[in-house]
Design a protein around this motif. Structure first.
Motif, PDB file in Angstrom:
ATOM      1  N   ILE A   1     -13.323  -0.162  -8.972  1.00 46.07           N
ATOM      2  CA  ILE A   1     -12.876   0.936  -8.116  1.00 46.07           C
ATOM      3  C   ILE A   1     -11.370   0.771  -7.956  1.00 46.07           C
ATOM      4  O   ILE A   1     -10.906  -0.201  -7.342  1.00 46.07           O
ATOM      5  CB  ILE A   1     -13.585   0.914  -6.753  1.00 46.07           C
ATOM      6  CG1 ILE A   1     -15.086   1.091  -6.971  1.00 46.07           C
ATOM      7  CG2 ILE A   1     -13.078   2.020  -5.850  1.00 46.07           C
ATOM      8  CD1 ILE A   1     -15.906  -0.005  -6.450  1.00 46.07           C
TER       9      ILE A   1
ATOM     10  N   VAL B   1     -10.485   7.983  -5.594  1.00 52.08           N
ATOM     11  CA  VAL B   1     -10.285   6.813  -6.439  1.00 52.08           C
ATOM     12  C   VAL B   1     -11.098   6.950  -7.715  1.00 52.08           C
ATOM     13  O   VAL B   1     -12.076   7.697  -7.784  1.00 52.08           O
ATOM     14  CB  VAL B   1     -10.671   5.515  -5.694  1.00 52.08           C
ATOM     15  CG1 VAL B   1      -9.748   5.265  -4.531  1.00 52.08           C
ATOM     16  CG2 VAL B   1     -12.116   5.551  -5.247  1.00 52.08           C
TER      17      VAL B   1
ATOM     18  N   VAL C   1      -7.588  -0.634  -4.187  1.00 48.45           N
ATOM     19  CA  VAL C   1      -7.432   0.679  -3.568  1.00 48.45           C
ATOM     20  C   VAL C   1      -6.534   0.557  -2.342  1.00 48.45           C
ATOM     21  O   VAL C   1      -6.676  -0.369  -1.549  1.00 48.45           O
ATOM     22  CB  VAL C   1      -8.811   1.249  -3.162  1.00 48.45           C
ATOM     23  CG1 VAL C   1      -8.657   2.557  -2.442  1.00 48.45           C
ATOM     24  CG2 VAL C   1      -9.711   1.396  -4.371  1.00 48.45           C
TER      25      VAL C   1
ATOM     26  N   ARG D   1     -12.751   7.688  -1.317  1.00 52.89           N
ATOM     27  CA  ARG D   1     -12.706   6.281  -0.937  1.00 52.89           C
ATOM     28  C   ARG D   1     -13.624   5.979   0.240  1.00 52.89           C
ATOM     29  O   ARG D   1     -14.318   4.970   0.253  1.00 52.89           O
ATOM     30  CB  ARG D   1     -11.268   5.885  -0.591  1.00 52.89           C
ATOM     31  CG  ARG D   1     -11.112   4.480  -0.047  1.00 52.89           C
ATOM     32  CD  ARG D   1      -9.673   4.168   0.292  1.00 52.89           C
ATOM     33  NE  ARG D   1      -8.980   5.172   1.046  1.00 52.89           N
ATOM     34  CZ  ARG D   1      -8.910   5.216   2.380  1.00 52.89           C
ATOM     35  NH1 ARG D   1      -9.490   4.294   3.095  1.00 52.89           N
ATOM     36  NH2 ARG D   1      -8.246   6.171   2.991  1.00 52.89           N
TER      37      ARG D   1
ATOM     38  N   TRP E   1     -12.261  -4.093  -6.417  1.00 53.62           N
ATOM     39  CA  TRP E   1     -11.536  -3.030  -5.723  1.00 53.62           C
ATOM     40  C   TRP E   1     -10.040  -3.267  -5.830  1.00 53.62           C
ATOM     41  O   TRP E   1      -9.575  -4.390  -5.640  1.00 53.62           O
ATOM     42  CB  TRP E   1     -11.907  -3.015  -4.241  1.00 53.62           C
ATOM     43  CG  TRP E   1     -13.236  -2.444  -3.924  1.00 53.62           C
ATOM     44  CD1 TRP E   1     -14.454  -2.984  -4.192  1.00 53.62           C
ATOM     45  CD2 TRP E   1     -13.486  -1.215  -3.251  1.00 53.62           C
ATOM     46  NE1 TRP E   1     -15.441  -2.171  -3.725  1.00 53.62           N
ATOM     47  CE2 TRP E   1     -14.877  -1.084  -3.142  1.00 53.62           C
ATOM     48  CE3 TRP E   1     -12.664  -0.223  -2.741  1.00 53.62           C
ATOM     49  CZ2 TRP E   1     -15.477   0.021  -2.535  1.00 53.62           C
ATOM     50  CZ3 TRP E   1     -13.249   0.865  -2.128  1.00 53.62           C
ATOM     51  CH2 TRP E   1     -14.648   0.981  -2.038  1.00 53.62           C
TER      52      TRP E   1
ATOM     53  N   GLN F   1      -7.241   2.615  -7.633  1.00 58.84           N
ATOM     54  CA  GLN F   1      -6.388   3.732  -7.253  1.00 58.84           C
ATOM     55  C   GLN F   1      -5.369   3.944  -8.364  1.00 58.84           C
ATOM     56  O   GLN F   1      -4.600   3.046  -8.687  1.00 58.84           O
ATOM     57  CB  GLN F   1      -5.676   3.428  -5.939  1.00 58.84           C
ATOM     58  CG  GLN F   1      -4.688   4.496  -5.533  1.00 58.84           C
ATOM     59  CD  GLN F   1      -3.993   4.169  -4.229  1.00 58.84           C
ATOM     60  OE1 GLN F   1      -4.585   3.576  -3.346  1.00 58.84           O
ATOM     61  NE2 GLN F   1      -2.729   4.542  -4.129  1.00 58.84           N
TER      62      GLN F   1
ATOM     63  N   SER G   1       0.821  -1.218   0.000  1.00 58.05           N
ATOM     64  CA  SER G   1       0.000   0.000   0.000  1.00 58.05           C
ATOM     65  C   SER G   1       0.852   1.265   0.000  1.00 58.05           C
ATOM     66  O   SER G   1       0.412   2.304  -0.484  1.00 58.05           O
ATOM     67  CB  SER G   1      -0.958   0.009   1.184  1.00 58.05           C
ATOM     68  OG  SER G   1      -0.271   0.247   2.388  1.00 58.05           O
TER      69      SER G   1
END
Length: 162
Positions: A141, A127, A121, A87, A119, A143, A38
């Motif tokens: 969804i 996002v 993210v 988000r 997802w 990032q 992350s």
């Protein structure tokens, strides 16, 4: 009187740690990998349109492992809408399969209200949300580094196709 020599014997016994020690080590390695992923960069997914007007969304790096997904591809005509959203305002639903560590990473398939969402993210505030129709996923969804630029590029591809 006799002298006796007493020798010291050193024995190295390897004792296997209890099962909880092994489990704890595995959990710490997995959590460390998720957190490291992350923080790795601004992009957790690569989004693009191929020359033959196919939307390609692919996880970047270890996100493929955490999402348990190879991504998604579909024709540009399947895109209903694209936009940028915060988000925290999006509803995740039930995770199956995937990874969710609150505030750190959300990656994988999430089901809510009969729909499936993909997802990818991390810690981003905003996002990219891609809404689809007639596809296995209702929303993608993801990032990306600049979600506003991605929206403009996808809208241009949608208008070019129609």
């Amino acid at each position: 009187m006799t002298a006796r020599f007493v020798g010291v014997v050193l024995a190295f016994d390897f004792v296997m740690p209890p099962w909880w020690g092994i489990l704890l080590a595995i959990v710490l390695v997995v959590l460390g990998g998720i957190i490291a992923t992350s923080y790795a960069g601004p992009n957790l997914a690569a989004v693009g349109v191929s020359p033959d007007d196919v939307l390609l969304v692919r996880p970047v790096g270890l996100v493929r492992l955490w999402a348990l997904s190879k991504g998604h591809e579909c024709p540009v005509t399947a895109i209903t809408d694209v936009g940028v959203s915060e988000r925290k305002t999006l509803v995740k639903g039930w995770r199956f399969p995937g990874t969710h560590l609150p505030g750190v990473m959300t990656a994988g398939t999430f089901r809510a209200h009969g729909d499936k969402d993909l997802w990818m993210v991390g810690r981003a505030k905003e996002v990219l949300v891609i809404e689809l129709h007639d596809q296995p996923y209702r929303h993608l969804i993801v990032q990306v580094e600049d979600p506003h630029a991605a929206v403009e590029a996808l809208r241009a591809a949608m208008n070019r196709e129609r």
